[in-house]
Structures are given as structure tokens and as C-alpha cells.
Design an enzyme around this catalytic site. Structure first.
Site, PDB file in Angstrom:
ATOM      1  N   THR A 199      -9.459   2.105   6.801  1.00 49.11           N
ATOM      2  CA  THR A 199      -9.015   0.827   7.029  1.00 49.11           C
ATOM      3  C   THR A 199      -7.451   0.873   7.807  1.00 49.11           C
ATOM      4  O   THR A 199      -6.927  -0.388   7.897  1.00 49.11           O
ATOM      5  CB  THR A 199      -9.311  -0.371   6.058  1.00 49.11           C
ATOM      6  OG1 THR A 199      -8.246   0.251   4.958  1.00 49.11           O
ATOM      7  CG2 THR A 199     -10.603  -0.540   5.654  1.00 49.11           C
TER       8      THR A 199
ATOM      9  N   ASP B 251      -2.537  12.225  21.843  1.00 50.07           N
ATOM     10  CA  ASP B 251      -1.337  11.919  21.270  1.00 50.07           C
ATOM     11  C   ASP B 251      -1.534  12.582  19.690  1.00 50.07           C
ATOM     12  O   ASP B 251      -0.635  12.719  18.976  1.00 50.07           O
ATOM     13  CB  ASP B 251      -0.894  10.481  20.922  1.00 50.07           C
ATOM     14  CG  ASP B 251      -0.278   9.912  22.236  1.00 50.07           C
ATOM     15  OD1 ASP B 251      -0.053  10.848  23.098  1.00 50.07           O
ATOM     16  OD2 ASP B 251       0.068   8.784  22.396  1.00 50.07           O
TER      17      ASP B 251
ATOM     18  N   ASP C 121       0.818  -1.262  -0.230  1.00 47.40           N
ATOM     19  CA  ASP C 121      -0.126   0.060  -0.073  1.00 47.40           C
ATOM     20  C   ASP C 121       0.827   1.196   0.051  1.00 47.40           C
ATOM     21  O   ASP C 121       0.592   2.234  -0.545  1.00 47.40           O
ATOM     22  CB  ASP C 121      -0.775  -0.022   1.157  1.00 47.40           C
ATOM     23  CG  ASP C 121      -2.097  -1.069   1.070  1.00 47.40           C
ATOM     24  OD1 ASP C 121      -2.349  -1.468  -0.062  1.00 47.40           O
ATOM     25  OD2 ASP C 121      -2.844  -1.446   2.090  1.00 47.40           O
ATOM     26  N   GLY C 122       2.126   1.105   0.758  1.00 49.82           N
ATOM     27  CA  GLY C 122       2.909   2.371   0.599  1.00 49.82           C
ATOM     28  C   GLY C 122       3.589   2.839  -0.772  1.00 49.82           C
ATOM     29  O   GLY C 122       3.361   3.899  -0.987  1.00 49.82           O
TER      30      GLY C 122
ATOM     31  N   SER D 217      -6.416   4.845  11.203  1.00 51.82           N
ATOM     32  CA  SER D 217      -7.439   5.437  11.881  1.00 51.82           C
ATOM     33  C   SER D 217      -8.442   4.257  12.394  1.00 51.82           C
ATOM     34  O   SER D 217      -8.526   4.096  13.432  1.00 51.82           O
ATOM     35  CB  SER D 217      -8.591   6.053  10.985  1.00 51.82           C
ATOM     36  OG  SER D 217      -9.821   6.460  11.522  1.00 51.82           O
TER      37      SER D 217
END
Length: 276
Positions: A170, A159, A56-57, A173
Site C-alpha cells: 500500500t 528508474d 508509518d515512518g 509499490s
């Protein structure tokens, strides 16, 4: 047909990229092959289709770089989970005919435009597919005020805060306790990270509304987009988030299971593993 191939920087992905490039050439199509660190907004070869060989990156970075071109993107999962990928590497060769004949559907995912302001001066701006995150840079909590369409909504002490698209719901979050949104839903989810008050919960808003996060602490914080950039934020700085007019266009092959189904099943399996 011109195809750009972007591969994650490992030997297996590189070899597959070369193999696909040779196969495309034998079928009369041309290709451009780039590694993860080569692709950039000013280095996006013109293409009718982009294949991303990675996780995904890699896909998120490629999507941001090609956003202004509107080029369809096919994700080939060579990462850990690959929520955004359409197919696995072993399926790619058998799907080439469908790709070259344009026999696939396109799924449009909303993107967000993020601007960091200090007074009236814009310090930074960028696009995100998944999320914009404001998080503390120390072991101390930070205070963030949230405005929605110019109206004060709440304060978050913790934080940090995540503002995610349905695609990003997904990802970070979800890990922070936020809900999963349907990919087609025109909405954003605002999720606090480790809030000090137990009553702080995620908020889902219409994506057409402007999100305004202001840092009200003296402790430093960082803004990151899709986990790829870290920009320092000081007290009084504001992060403005709006839905972009640009979208990420993901290729969905008709004979392959939909990516959202894969994501849902993966999350379910993770939950079952924890129970066991």
C-alpha cells in the site's frame, strides 16, 4: 507491565508520550520514553509492549529495531495517513485498560532480509517491513535483471524496481502501479518504477522464493530499505531478498476498526478525490 513509548520528534507527540507515561505510572506500570532519533537496534529498552506515537515512518523504524525481540507494537497515528496504526491519539486513553489487561489480538506481518553483494563479498544487510527499493541516482534509466529462485525471469529498464511485502504493497509499490496484497498473504510484489517499456508490469511471487536483482548499468543506483537507508550500488552488484524468519507483531484492538480497512478506505477516498 513494562511499556516502551517511541514518539516522533514533534512537540505534540512528546507531550502525549509524557502524559501516557504519567498515566501508566499511576496504574502501576513502568515506561521508557524515546524519541525517533534515540531508538536504535542497540537502544531498545526491554518491554512487554511498544507504543509508537507517530506515522508509518516512526513505526517502521521501531519495528525493525524491535524485530529480534518479537515485542508487540501498537501504532498510534500522529502522521499523515497511518496505514500501520491501530488507533488515533484521542482513543489511546480509553484503550489503556484493554492494553494493560492484554485484551487485544496480534497481527503478524512478514519481513524481508536484504543483502547487497559484490562478488562473494557482502557489503550490506538489513531488515525491511515495507520494501526494498533499487532506484537510479541520476536522470538516466538503469537496467536491472531479475532472477527468481536462481532462474532468470526478466529485465527491467527504467528508474528502478520495488520489492514489497503485503504490508508495503500500500506504499511506494502502490504509487508505482503495483497491486494491493492482503496482509496475510505469503507473497511479495515486484514493481518496476517508471519502466521504459509499457509492457513491464508488477509481478507477485511466493514469499518463500529468493529474489535476485542485479544492476547491469554503468550509472549509479541506490538501495533503500523502508525508505530509511541509501546504500550505493555499482554495476554487477546483486541485491538478494528473502523472507525473514522474523515478523512484525502489530497490536489490533478488538473495538477499533482494522488497519487494513482504514488503508483501503483511504485509497478509495484518494481515488474519488482525483475523479472529482
Amino acid at each position: 507491565m513494562q511499556i516502551a513509548i517511541v514518539y516522533k520528534d514533534d512537540h505534540k507527540a512528546y507531550c502525549l508520550a509524557q502524559k501516557i507515561g504519567d498515566e501508566l505510572s499511576s496504574r502501576g506500570s513502568s515506561s521508557s520514553i524515546l524519541g525517533f532519533y534515540q531508538v536504535a537496534e542497540d537502544n531498545c529498552p526491554p518491554a512487554d509492549l511498544v507504543m509508537v506515537l507517530g506515522g508509518d515512518g516512526t513505526l517502521l523504524k521501531t519495528a525493525r529495531c524491535y524485530a529480534y525481540r518479537g515485542t508487540p507494537i501498537l501504532g498510534v497515528n500522529m502522521g499523515t495517513v497511518g496505514f500501520l496504526s491501530s488507533i488515533e491519539p484521542y482513543q489511546l486513553m480509553e484503550c489503556l485498560d484493554d492494553l494493560l489487561n492484554w485484551e487485544f489480538s496480534l497481527e503478524e506481518r512478514i519481513m524481508i532480509e536484504v543483502s547487497l553483494k559484490r562478488g562473494e563479498r557482502e557489503l550490506f544487510s538489513g531488515l525491511a517491513v515495507n520494501d526494498a527499493v533499487v532506484r537510479t541516482n541520476t536522470s538516466h534509466t538503469i537496467l536491472l535483471t531479475l532472477q527468481v529462485n536462481g532462474k532468470h525471469y526478466t529485465n527491467y529498464l527504467g528508474d528502478g524496481v520495488i520489492c514489497a511485502t503485503p504490508t508495503g504493497s500500500t506504499a511506494y509499490s502502490y504509487s508505482a502501479g503495483g497491486p494491493i496484497l492482503d496482509a496475510a498473504l505469503p507473497a511479495l510484489v515486484i514493481t518496476p518504477i517508471c519502466p521504459q517499456l509499457s509492457g513491464a508490469r508488477a509481478l507477485v511471487v511466493c514469499s518463500s522464493k529468493q529474489i535476485d536483482l542485479e544492476l547491469r548499468s554503468d550509472y549509479s543506483a541506490f538501495l533503500s530499505l523502508d525508505g530509511a537507508e541509501d546504500v550505493e550500488i555499482q554495476r554487477g552488484d546483486r541485491v538478494l531478498i528473502n523472507q525473514s524468519s522474523l515478523v512484525t507483531r502489530l497490536v489490533q484492538l478488538n473495538n477499533v476498526k482494522h488497519s487494513s480497512e482504514v488503508a483501503a478506505q483511504t485509497i478509495y477516498k484518494r481515488g474519488m478525490m482525483r475523479v472529482q
